[in-house]
Motif scaffolding. Sequence first.
Motif, short mmCIF file in Angstrom:
data_model
loop_
_atom_site.label_atom_id
_atom_site.label_comp_id
_atom_site.label_asym_id
_atom_site.label_seq_id
_atom_site.Cartn_x
_atom_site.Cartn_y
_atom_site.Cartn_z
N TYR A 4 -3.46 -3.35 3.65
CA TYR A 4 -3.82 -4.14 4.83
C TYR A 4 -5.34 -4.36 4.89
CZ TYR A 4 -3.68 -5.94 9.59
OH TYR A 4 -3.78 -6.75 10.69
N PRO B 21 -8.63 -9.34 5.99
CA PRO B 21 -7.82 -8.25 6.56
C PRO B 21 -6.38 -8.70 6.81
CG PRO B 21 -9.95 -8.37 7.65
CD PRO B 21 -9.85 -9.60 6.78
N GLY B 22 -5.44 -7.80 6.53
CA GLY B 22 -4.03 -8.13 6.72
C GLY B 22 -3.51 -9.14 5.72
N LYS B 23 -4.15 -9.20 4.55
CA LYS B 23 -3.85 -10.24 3.56
C LYS B 23 -2.36 -10.35 3.22
CE LYS B 23 -5.59 -9.54 -0.58
NZ LYS B 23 -6.53 -9.59 -1.74
N LEU C 27 0.15 -10.16 4.93
CA LEU C 27 0.89 -10.81 6.02
C LEU C 27 0.42 -12.24 6.28
CD1 LEU C 27 1.04 -7.79 8.50
CD2 LEU C 27 2.62 -8.39 6.63
N THR D 283 4.87 -15.58 4.09
CA THR D 283 3.80 -14.60 3.91
C THR D 283 3.55 -14.38 2.42
OG1 THR D 283 5.26 -12.67 3.89
CG2 THR D 283 4.40 -13.39 6.04
N THR E 66 2.43 0.68 -0.20
CA THR E 66 1.46 0.39 0.84
C THR E 66 1.09 1.65 1.60
OG1 THR E 66 0.98 -1.06 2.73
CG2 THR E 66 3.21 -0.12 2.61
N ASP F 134 0.24 1.11 4.93
CA ASP F 134 0.18 0.54 6.27
C ASP F 134 1.59 0.32 6.83
OD1 ASP F 134 -1.87 -1.02 8.22
OD2 ASP F 134 0.03 -2.12 8.10
N ARG G 169 2.60 -1.64 9.23
CA ARG G 169 2.93 -3.04 9.48
C ARG G 169 3.44 -3.72 8.22
NH1 ARG G 169 -2.97 -3.68 12.05
NH2 ARG G 169 -3.21 -2.16 10.36
N ILE G 170 2.79 -3.43 7.11
CA ILE G 170 3.24 -4.01 5.85
C ILE G 170 4.57 -3.41 5.44
CG2 ILE G 170 2.71 -4.19 3.39
CD1 ILE G 170 -0.26 -4.34 4.19
#
Length: 293
Positions: A35, A41-43, A45, A52, A77, A79, A81-82
């Motif tokens: 992430y 940032p957050g690439k 997603l 995505t 990952t 993260d 979220r990912i």
Amino acid sequence: MNSVPDPQDRAPEPGASHDPVPDPRPDLIVVPARYGSTRLPGKPLARIAGRTLLERVVAIARAAADLAGNCGFVVATDDARIAAHAQALGAPVAMTLADLDSGSARAYAAALQCPVPPAHVINLQGDAPFIPPAIVAGLLAELRASGADVATPVYPLDWARLDRLREHKRTAPFSGTTCVRDAAGRALWFSKTILPALRGEGALRAAGPMSPVWQHLGLYGYRLEALAWFAQALPGHYETLEGLEQLRFLEAGRSIATLAVTMPGHALSGIDTREDLAAAEAAIARLGDPFVA
């Protein structure tokens, strides 16, 4: 470099020969997805033409695993979220430490979580949405057949593409990597400089449409034992100067097989900025969407 456990199989000494004896263990395609990209940032997603980045790369991994046979895939990952998005896509997830310093280290950490250690590991970077699945599967076939420590794809440049690369390097000298290979396709060297130097270029151009320059496509497959060695080894001298991690293997006398491929139509070096996202969408608008359903 973070310390990681040794695999169950002992890594051979650098430069050791490897018999291409079929290995019954399954192979593994790892999609490292962080992430915390500094420039984007957050690439994983981020969206390209409605999908995505992670969705696109997971589809490549899934299709390549099917093509290769005896192969799985996983998103690695640090993260939540990912991880949640990957699971929504139906992808297995391996949670890895946040402080791993490269995609290769994250790929190795994911491989260590497999119930059976994989024979070979593909590091399919999570910012490479246009790699054809056939190239990924081809790397596994090359590793299985050759016994090399590493396999990576390269493609030949015609004179027009070589001219464009030279012009691009006027403003971005460290973008684009070339490869020098031997007659059997083993890599002799990689460089951010365009290699080889071309004496008598006029005669070479008159002789045919293809230059003698090979460009590297940033995708790697490893024998697990070689990846274990890489994860423990310190960066090499020339690796540090060039900023090319594959030189760590060559400096240590390890073998890298190159797989000659056709340059992908949507070729991009990677998605690192919002400008790269825009370029990717422009390529899709111009050439069509290669997304593997």
